[in-house]
Design an enzyme around this catalytic site. Sequence first.
Site, mmCIF file in Angstrom:
data_model
loop_
_atom_site.group_PDB
_atom_site.id
_atom_site.type_symbol
_atom_site.label_atom_id
_atom_site.label_comp_id
_atom_site.label_asym_id
_atom_site.label_seq_id
_atom_site.Cartn_x
_atom_site.Cartn_y
_atom_site.Cartn_z
ATOM 1 N N LEU A 15 38.370 38.458 38.792
ATOM 2 C CA LEU A 15 37.103 37.303 39.248
ATOM 3 C C LEU A 15 36.766 36.556 37.940
ATOM 4 O O LEU A 15 36.591 35.298 38.049
ATOM 5 C CB LEU A 15 36.289 38.092 39.958
ATOM 6 C CG LEU A 15 34.887 37.557 40.515
ATOM 7 C CD1 LEU A 15 35.321 36.456 41.488
ATOM 8 C CD2 LEU A 15 33.863 38.643 40.938
ATOM 9 N N TYR A 137 31.107 54.755 34.547
ATOM 10 C CA TYR A 137 31.450 53.230 34.144
ATOM 11 C C TYR A 137 30.198 52.792 33.355
ATOM 12 O O TYR A 137 30.444 52.047 32.414
ATOM 13 C CB TYR A 137 31.390 52.388 35.799
ATOM 14 C CG TYR A 137 31.527 50.820 35.513
ATOM 15 C CD1 TYR A 137 32.703 50.344 35.445
ATOM 16 C CD2 TYR A 137 30.299 50.235 35.584
ATOM 17 C CE1 TYR A 137 32.763 49.074 35.126
ATOM 18 C CE2 TYR A 137 30.324 48.817 35.695
ATOM 19 C CZ TYR A 137 31.798 48.192 35.416
ATOM 20 O OH TYR A 137 31.655 46.793 35.324
ATOM 21 N N THR A 165 24.735 39.681 36.801
ATOM 22 C CA THR A 165 24.470 39.969 37.804
ATOM 23 C C THR A 165 25.624 39.995 38.984
ATOM 24 O O THR A 165 26.784 39.852 38.718
ATOM 25 C CB THR A 165 23.221 39.037 38.837
ATOM 26 O OG1 THR A 165 22.810 39.831 39.666
ATOM 27 C CG2 THR A 165 23.835 37.713 39.326
ATOM 28 N N HIS A 180 32.922 44.759 46.470
ATOM 29 C CA HIS A 180 31.748 44.592 46.392
ATOM 30 C C HIS A 180 31.051 44.165 47.672
ATOM 31 O O HIS A 180 31.930 43.657 48.565
ATOM 32 C CB HIS A 180 31.238 43.776 45.000
ATOM 33 C CG HIS A 180 31.214 44.564 44.021
ATOM 34 N ND1 HIS A 180 32.079 43.853 42.904
ATOM 35 C CD2 HIS A 180 30.676 45.475 43.232
ATOM 36 C CE1 HIS A 180 32.178 44.783 41.612
ATOM 37 N NE2 HIS A 180 31.153 45.630 42.011
ATOM 38 N N ARG A 210 19.395 41.382 47.037
ATOM 39 C CA ARG A 210 20.300 41.518 45.988
ATOM 40 C C ARG A 210 20.326 39.967 45.484
ATOM 41 O O ARG A 210 20.182 39.032 46.291
ATOM 42 C CB ARG A 210 21.845 42.034 46.526
ATOM 43 C CG ARG A 210 21.779 43.339 46.632
ATOM 44 C CD ARG A 210 21.765 44.409 45.501
ATOM 45 N NE ARG A 210 21.833 45.647 45.916
ATOM 46 C CZ ARG A 210 20.680 46.352 46.105
ATOM 47 N NH1 ARG A 210 19.541 46.024 46.458
ATOM 48 N NH2 ARG A 210 20.966 47.861 46.717
ATOM 49 N N ASP A 270 20.543 52.780 52.526
ATOM 50 C CA ASP A 270 20.283 51.386 51.977
ATOM 51 C C ASP A 270 20.351 51.019 50.396
ATOM 52 O O ASP A 270 21.080 50.033 50.099
ATOM 53 C CB ASP A 270 18.691 51.021 52.340
ATOM 54 C CG ASP A 270 18.522 50.298 53.590
ATOM 55 O OD1 ASP A 270 19.459 49.935 53.816
ATOM 56 O OD2 ASP A 270 17.393 50.241 53.954
HETATM 57 N N1 LIG Z 1 32.708 41.577 39.752
HETATM 58 C C1 LIG Z 1 31.414 41.554 39.310
HETATM 59 O O1 LIG Z 1 30.336 41.635 40.207
HETATM 60 C C2 LIG Z 1 30.687 41.747 37.874
HETATM 61 C C3 LIG Z 1 29.512 41.869 37.867
HETATM 62 C C4 LIG Z 1 28.990 41.960 36.480
HETATM 63 C C5 LIG Z 1 29.885 42.127 35.401
HETATM 64 N N2 LIG Z 1 30.974 42.182 35.728
HETATM 65 C C6 LIG Z 1 31.982 42.331 34.488
HETATM 66 O O2 LIG Z 1 32.999 41.456 34.261
HETATM 67 C C7 LIG Z 1 34.313 41.905 33.937
HETATM 68 C C8 LIG Z 1 35.457 41.527 34.683
HETATM 69 O O3 LIG Z 1 35.209 42.036 36.103
HETATM 70 P P1 LIG Z 1 35.976 41.297 37.031
HETATM 71 O O4 LIG Z 1 35.228 41.326 38.648
HETATM 72 O O5 LIG Z 1 36.664 39.880 36.956
HETATM 73 O O6 LIG Z 1 37.236 42.470 37.389
HETATM 74 P P2 LIG Z 1 38.443 42.195 38.090
HETATM 75 O O7 LIG Z 1 38.523 41.056 39.062
HETATM 76 O O8 LIG Z 1 39.010 43.614 38.719
HETATM 77 O O9 LIG Z 1 39.529 41.761 36.954
HETATM 78 C C9 LIG Z 1 39.477 42.575 35.815
HETATM 79 C C10 LIG Z 1 40.933 42.231 35.180
HETATM 80 O O10 LIG Z 1 40.955 43.461 34.055
HETATM 81 C C11 LIG Z 1 42.265 43.465 33.942
HETATM 82 N N3 LIG Z 1 42.705 44.759 33.501
HETATM 83 C C12 LIG Z 1 42.230 45.852 34.069
HETATM 84 N N4 LIG Z 1 42.798 47.057 33.428
HETATM 85 C C13 LIG Z 1 43.647 46.520 32.331
HETATM 86 C C14 LIG Z 1 44.219 47.087 31.522
HETATM 87 N N5 LIG Z 1 44.528 48.137 31.306
HETATM 88 N N6 LIG Z 1 45.125 46.326 30.572
HETATM 89 C C15 LIG Z 1 44.924 44.731 30.727
HETATM 90 N N7 LIG Z 1 44.070 44.205 31.566
HETATM 91 C C16 LIG Z 1 43.469 45.211 32.472
HETATM 92 C C17 LIG Z 1 43.125 43.077 35.046
HETATM 93 O O11 LIG Z 1 44.250 42.584 34.859
HETATM 94 P P3 LIG Z 1 45.613 42.517 35.609
HETATM 95 O O12 LIG Z 1 44.994 41.490 36.860
HETATM 96 O O13 LIG Z 1 46.579 41.542 34.951
HETATM 97 O O14 LIG Z 1 46.005 43.807 36.190
HETATM 98 C C18 LIG Z 1 42.129 42.160 35.891
HETATM 99 O O15 LIG Z 1 42.447 40.926 35.900
HETATM 100 C C19 LIG Z 1 33.877 43.582 33.702
HETATM 101 O O16 LIG Z 1 33.719 43.993 32.546
HETATM 102 C C20 LIG Z 1 32.819 43.561 34.701
HETATM 103 O O17 LIG Z 1 32.085 44.769 34.334
HETATM 104 C C21 LIG Z 1 31.687 42.132 36.911
#
Ligand SMILES: NC(=O)c1ccc[n+]([C@@H]2O[C@H](COP(=O)([O-])OP(=O)(O)OC[C@H]3O[C@@H](n4cnc5c(N)ncnc54)[C@H](OP(=O)(O)O)[C@@H]3O)[C@@H](O)[C@H]2O)c1
Length: 315
Positions: A15, A137, A165, A180, A210, A270
């Site tokens: 994402l 986490y 967020t 989520h 939220r 909730d």
């Molecule tokens: N989503 C939210 O609401 C949110 C909110 C706040 C912060 N964040 C932060 O933003 C960051 C990214 O989140 P996201 O929502 O984009 O997650 P996501 O959609 O699950 O994407 C995570 C990416 O990480 C890669 N990945 C996971 N394990 C890996 C590994 N072992 N080696 C290489 N690549 C790996 C995956 O690659 P592949 O697709 O190639 O497998 C995937 O594309 C995180 O640090 C998260 O804490 C997210």
Amino acid sequence: MDFNSRIYVAGHRGLVGSAILRKLKREGYTNLVYKTSKELDLTDRDAVKDFFENENIDYVFLAAAKVGGIVANNEFPADFIRDNILIQTNVIDASYRNNVKKLLFLGSTCIYPKHAPQPMKEEHLLTGELEPTNEPYAIAKIAGIKMCQSYNRQYGTDYISAMPTNLYGENDNFDLKTSHVLPALIRKFHEAKSENKPSVEIWGTGTPKREFLYSDDLADATIFLMQNYSGNEIVNIGVGHDISIRDLAATIKDIVGFDGQITFNTLKPDGTPRKLVDVTKLNDLGWEAQTTLEDGIKEAYKWYLNNIETKIESK
Ligand SMILES: NC(=O)c1ccc[n+]([C@@H]2O[C@H](COP(=O)([O-])OP(=O)(O)OC[C@H]3O[C@@H](n4cnc5c(N)ncnc54)[C@H](OP(=O)(O)O)[C@@H]3O)[C@@H](O)[C@H]2O)c1
């Protein structure tokens, strides 16, 4: 960061990473590097070391992580703490050893203390107990932030940490077991509409509030920080206002075009009544979110419809 700097976007199919990559391309950055987890497993120290030694990377957006909702965090706590610690340790250390100029690490507002005052300010990190369901986490993410700060102090690096967020947008996770709330609601309303169901059930009373940030806005903020901010203090990224789950559900219902009822299962918990970040620091630096919730949800739903068969089930 200039247009031919060598920029590595870790997690470019996720994402966050996909939004950063799209935005960098759109803005004219041409020297971009990205690998899937199959091509480069960031938990593999030797592979990461080889990659950085060979790629001459100048800037890193570290958006690769093991991410999930409450159910996934509860079921796979070991995977969440191990993979995240390995990924961030390998990438941050290899960046240092190969003279990366700047790195942006992604924390999350879900790692603030469970009872942090609202809206949450950057200084509230580590001031109280964490939410037990995602503690492994959160501990991993906090370690990542501390690692960036410690490398800056000891080695003089320029590693910054952002605290987004709740996000939503293209390439979101729509798997109901691991997603989520916002993408889960898009999927639930869409499926209810397709199957002509009379109602969609929402867990809880619908009163918790939220905050949601569109992933393209987040990408814009991370590039802004890469260009305009250096420092050890973390920076919140959000919209600065929140919405109740009840109103969110009603908005998504309208956008999806579901005609049935919304019911609330008040026997289900909730969760925290309110979760909102204070974005004063980011606003003072000169950045503000641009996309309205309605426009963002329309885009996210469009993406869901276009990718429903090819990607959703495989994520
Ligand atoms: N989503 C939210 O609401 C949110 C909110 C706040 C912060 N964040 C932060 O933003 C960051 C990214 O989140 P996201 O929502 O984009 O997650 P996501 O959609 O699950 O994407 C995570 C990416 O990480 C890669 N990945 C996971 N394990 C890996 C590994 N072992 N080696 C290489 N690549 C790996 C995956 O690659 P592949 O697709 O190639 O497998 C995937 O594309 C995180 O640090 C998260 O804490 C997210």
